[in-house]
Structure formats: C-alpha cells, structure tokens
Design a protein around this motif. Structure first.
Motif, PDB file in Angstrom:
ATOM      1  N   UNK A  19      17.042 -25.993 -10.056  1.00 40.82           N
ATOM      2  CA  UNK A  19      17.333 -26.968 -11.112  1.00 40.82           C
ATOM      3  C   UNK A  19      16.051 -27.655 -11.557  1.00 40.82           C
ATOM      4  N   UNK A  20      15.220 -28.045 -10.593  1.00 36.47           N
ATOM      5  CA  UNK A  20      13.958 -28.707 -10.922  1.00 36.47           C
ATOM      6  C   UNK A  20      13.059 -27.792 -11.744  1.00 36.47           C
ATOM      7  N   UNK A  21      13.001 -26.523 -11.357  1.00 31.77           N
ATOM      8  CA  UNK A  21      12.167 -25.567 -12.092  1.00 31.77           C
ATOM      9  C   UNK A  21      12.691 -25.357 -13.509  1.00 31.77           C
ATOM     10  N   UNK A 171      11.279 -34.268 -13.857  1.00 33.11           N
ATOM     11  CA  UNK A 171      11.500 -35.632 -14.294  1.00 33.11           C
ATOM     12  C   UNK A 171      12.965 -36.024 -14.164  1.00 33.11           C
ATOM     13  N   UNK A 172      13.429 -36.962 -15.007  1.00 32.70           N
ATOM     14  CA  UNK A 172      14.780 -37.496 -14.900  1.00 32.70           C
ATOM     15  C   UNK A 172      15.844 -36.444 -15.186  1.00 32.70           C
ATOM     16  N   UNK A 173      15.534 -35.461 -16.017  1.00 28.39           N
ATOM     17  CA  UNK A 173      16.532 -34.435 -16.310  1.00 28.39           C
ATOM     18  C   UNK A 173      16.951 -33.695 -15.040  1.00 28.39           C
ATOM     19  N   UNK A 174      15.977 -33.225 -14.274  1.00 29.42           N
ATOM     20  CA  UNK A 174      16.313 -32.498 -13.051  1.00 29.42           C
ATOM     21  C   UNK A 174      16.908 -33.439 -12.009  1.00 29.42           C
ATOM     22  N   UNK A 175      16.361 -34.658 -11.897  1.00 33.75           N
ATOM     23  CA  UNK A 175      16.871 -35.616 -10.920  1.00 33.75           C
ATOM     24  C   UNK A 175      18.326 -35.965 -11.219  1.00 33.75           C
ATOM     25  N   UNK A 176      18.660 -36.169 -12.507  1.00 31.46           N
ATOM     26  CA  UNK A 176      20.018 -36.551 -12.877  1.00 31.46           C
ATOM     27  C   UNK A 176      21.027 -35.460 -12.520  1.00 31.46           C
ATOM     28  N   UNK A 177      20.698 -34.204 -12.797  1.00 35.13           N
ATOM     29  CA  UNK A 177      21.639 -33.119 -12.507  1.00 35.13           C
ATOM     30  C   UNK A 177      21.763 -32.850 -11.014  1.00 35.13           C
ATOM     31  N   UNK A 178      20.665 -32.939 -10.264  1.00 32.75           N
ATOM     32  CA  UNK A 178      20.777 -32.786  -8.810  1.00 32.75           C
ATOM     33  C   UNK A 178      21.506 -33.985  -8.202  1.00 32.75           C
TER      34      UNK A 178
END
Length: 476
Positions: A19-21, A171-178
C-alpha cells in the motif's frame, strides 16, 4: 516462536508495504499537500478509520491496558471517557476545521496571531509529538518480542525502521488506507479474543466480577478523584487540539464527510475500548504477576486464545501501533516543512522539494524519538507526559483561535509557554508519580491565556480579521 504468528505478521507487513509503495508513486505524490493532506480526497469510511487508528494506538493497547490492570475496569472507563468526550466536541467543530483547511495547527496560529506564535507553537508541538512517536516504537517492539525471537532492543529498532519506512513512502494517503485496514482488524480480533477469554478462561462475566479485586469495584479504584482527573484530561485535551485530528478532518472530501466520519470514529472507539477494558482487567485475574504494559497482549498467547485469534490480535495491534507512529511522524514532518523550512516561501512548500524535506524530517524525528524513549520507565508514563505537553500548551490556544475573538497574540504565546514550562517542571520534580502534570499545567495555561489577552491588544492583522468577520455577519 509461533509459526502462525510469523505467517500472519509477514502477510500483513507485505500488505502495508505494498500500500505504501502504491501511494508513494510519483503520479500519486505530486506535491507537499498530497504528502500531508492526501490531496483532500479521503472518503468517510477511510477518514473514520484513520482517525480511529491514529488515536487508538500504543497509548490504548499498552498504556491504557497498564492503567486498567493497575486500577480496575471502572477507573478505566473514566480514563477513556476523555476520548469519547473529546470526539463529541470534535463532531461540532469538524466542519469548521475542514473549511479552514490548514495543513498544520501553527498555520492556524499565524493566521490568527502572527508568525512568532506559529514558530513557538511548532516547537511545542514537535516536543510533544516526538514523545508520542517514541512510545509507538516501544509498543511495537513489545509485540515483536512475542512473535519473534528478537530481544526488546532489537524489536524496538525493527519497529522504528518499519514505522519510518511507511511514513517516508506514501505520506497521508498510504497511512490513511493502512489505518483503515488496521482499525477493522483490531476491532474483529479484540472482540474475538474477548469472547474466547471470558467464556473459556474466566468462566463467564459473573465469575469475572466475583474474582475481580474488591479494590477495583469502585469508580476510582485505588486512585483519588484528583488522580483520575489527571488521567482524564490529557486524552480529552489532546483529541480536541491534536494536529493529527485536524489534518485528517482537513483531508476529508467535504465538511459533511468530516462530520460523518467523527460519528463512525465514536462507534469504532467504543468497539475497541470496551474489549481493552475487559481484557486488561481480566488479565489482572489470570496473570496477576505480569508486566502491566503486557496486560492485553499476553492474552494473545496460546494458553488463553487459539493461535488464529492470538495471531490476528497481535498483528492487528502491531499494525495499529505502526500506523499511529507513522501518523505522528508524518504530522511532525508537516510542521518542519510548512512551519519552519518553507515558512517564508509558501509556494515552495507545495513543490516536489516539500516532499523531499518532509521525508528527511521524518528520518530525523524518528531518531530523536528512539532516543527519547530511553528516558521513561513505561509507555503510560511517556504517554501522560506527551499528552499533557500538547493538551496544556497547545489545545487552549487552538480552541481560543477558533472560538474566542478577544484572544491576543501575547495571550496565546504566554499560554503556550506557561503550559509547557509547568509541565516540564512538574515532571522534573517527580510529583507526576502522584498527580499528573496536567492538573497544575492546564489551569496555568488557561489563566495566563485569559489574563494576558484581556490586558493586551490584538495585532493589526487580528483586528482586521475581526472587522471582516463582523462585517460579514452584519451583512448576512
């Protein structure tokens, strides 16, 4: 080392890294706002999940469990009541926070009070948030020691690296989904563990009540009312003024999404907090000699829960702590990017350079957090210090900037200094072991804020804003 635990751990870490990638792709990470505010694109369920996972991390699974194990379930209700009261108030201010759309709390300070208040606010926030980040490292390390043969120090280092990697990537996009995925898993695993432990290990709720320490059957447990208040206030104040909460609300697709997400945040918090209270207090019966920090986590081992439930519980708790740590690293990065490095050139802050500076600051803050955690005996102790530093020094100024027209820059600046200084002095004196530092620090900050604001004049910019607001209100 349990093979099931390891398999679940590897699978989940792989998902988080993927997800982060994905969200770290150059096409998905166009500028600093994408890195810090997810392009203001978060839908209701994802926003609710990231609000929940951000606030319910190591401080709840470990720090809160420690408190409940030591003081009882009824005292635990009062401990967590600060979270729920804060969420209720957050519901009403959410549309205004989304409308303002500030990337950081110090941006709000500058728009209201001027640049000096913004800079001082940034320093105080960084001091508090590095502490919150630090105990996520410790909490994640605890869980890794249960799953792997790593020592506590080795596990903490591995956790620090993983948390930092997730922050550096999307950033926040990956953090929010995880966060969203972690929140769903932790709710399911906590409820599953609760049912199993109460039915198979404690013999039902009636047996649990009978076996509970008599001292834990009163609302304050073994604590005085002042001590209980000292635990309630930090959570309440942090959630109201927490930059992470404000950033996520600002990242919502719309003000309506921001408000609806707070409702789901409240429901999700109840589904997590209730099992933590019951499991941690149940652990005081089943494992009376255990380290209080491990009150919930220790129940995930094979003697008390099936391997599948225990594995999901440990891995979900680990994921929740990791994403909470990533969130606080990310928000500290936002402070460095927008409130220190690019404060004189707002245009630069939105460029690719902003992403590079943000990532460099994440790495530096992670190192500082790892150093800080060495100076506190438990997660709960570090948690109360960090929450109080933010809640007493920052939250009164945040609420005043949003809702009190008479507040001045001098009042805001003096209040932050008073709250921060009293917190540090109280901690140094050692008195926080009896009464948490929020009890003297919060009144000091509020009194100074009110008194200094009443005897000083607003800045020219503040007066202009007040005149504009008055004119708009009159015309409407």
């Amino acid at each position: 080392m349990n093979l099931t635990f390891v398999i679940v751990l590897i699978a989940y870490v792989a998902i988080m890294i993927a997800i982060a990638a994905w969200f770290g792709r150059s096409s998905a990470m166009k500028d600093g706002e994408d890195f810090v505010l997810a392009g203001k694109s978060l839908p209701t369920w994802v926003l609710a999940g990231t609000l929940l996972a951000t606030f319910v991390g190591s401080g709840s699974i470990i720090g809160g469990a420690n408190f409940i194990f030591s003081n009882g379930p009824l005292a635990g209700i009062l401990f967590f009541a600060g979270t729920f009261c804060g969420i209720i108030v957050l519901y009403f201010i959410a549309p205004k926070v989304r409308k303002n759309g500030f990337r950081t709390v110090p941006e709000l300070f500058e728009s209201t009070f001027g640049r000096p208040v913004r800079v001082v606010g940034t320093i105080v926030i960084l001091v508090a948030f590095i502490g919150i980040t630090a105990y996520q490292f410790t909490g994640a390390g605890y869980i890794l020691t249960l799953i792997t043969p790593l020592s506590t120090t080795q596990a903490t280092i591995v956790a620090s690296v993983l948390i930092t990697f997730l922050s550096l990537s999307g950033g926040l996009k990956s953090v929010a989904w995880t966060d969203f995925l972690s929140a769903v898993l932790i709710v399911i695993s906590l409820l599953g563990a609760l049912v199993w432990v109460f039915l198979n290990d404690l013999g039902g709720f009636g047996s649990y009540v009978e076996r509970l320490d008599p001292a834990f059957k009163s609302f304050t447990g073994v604590l005085t009312p002042w001590q209980i208040l000292g635990y309630f206030l930090p959570l309440f104040l942090l959630i109201l003024g927490d930059q992470n909460m404000h950033q996520r609300l600002a990242a919502a697709r719309s003000p309506k999404v921001a408000r609806n997400a707070t409702i789901l945040f409240f429901v999700g918090a109840a589904l997590i907090v209730a099992p933590i209270i019951l499991l941690a207090s149940g652990s005081s019966i089943l494992l009376p000699e255990i380290n209080p920090d491990m009150a919930v986590l220790a129940l995930a081992e094979g003697d008390f829960t099936p391997a599948a439930i225990g594995a999901v519980l440990l891995v979900a708790a680990l994921a929740l702590i990791i994403t909470t740590g990533s969130s606080y690293l990310l928000t500290c990065s936002g402070n460095v990017v927008y409130d220190l490095v690019f404060i004189k050139d707002k245009g630069q802050g939105d460029s690719k350079k902003g992403v590079l500076v943000g990532r460099a600051s994440v790495l530096a803050i992670a190192i500082l957090g790892f150093i800080m955690v060495q100076f506190f005996e438990s997660v709960l102790a570090l948690q109360m210090y960090a929450y109080t530093m933010y809640g007493a020094a920052i939250t009164p100024t945040v609420l005043a900037a949003l809702f009190w027209k008479r507040v001045t820059a001098a009042g805001a600046l003096s209040s932050m200094v008073a709250g921060g200084v009293v917190t540090v002095l109280w901690e140094i004196s050692g008195r926080s072991e009896e009464i948490n530092s929020v009890i003297p620090a919060l009144p000091a900050a509020i009194v100074v804020l009110i008194v200094v604001s009443l005897v000083t004049k607003p800045t020219a910019a503040r007066r202009k804003t007040l005149e504009t607001d008055s004119r708009v209100a009159h015309e409407s």
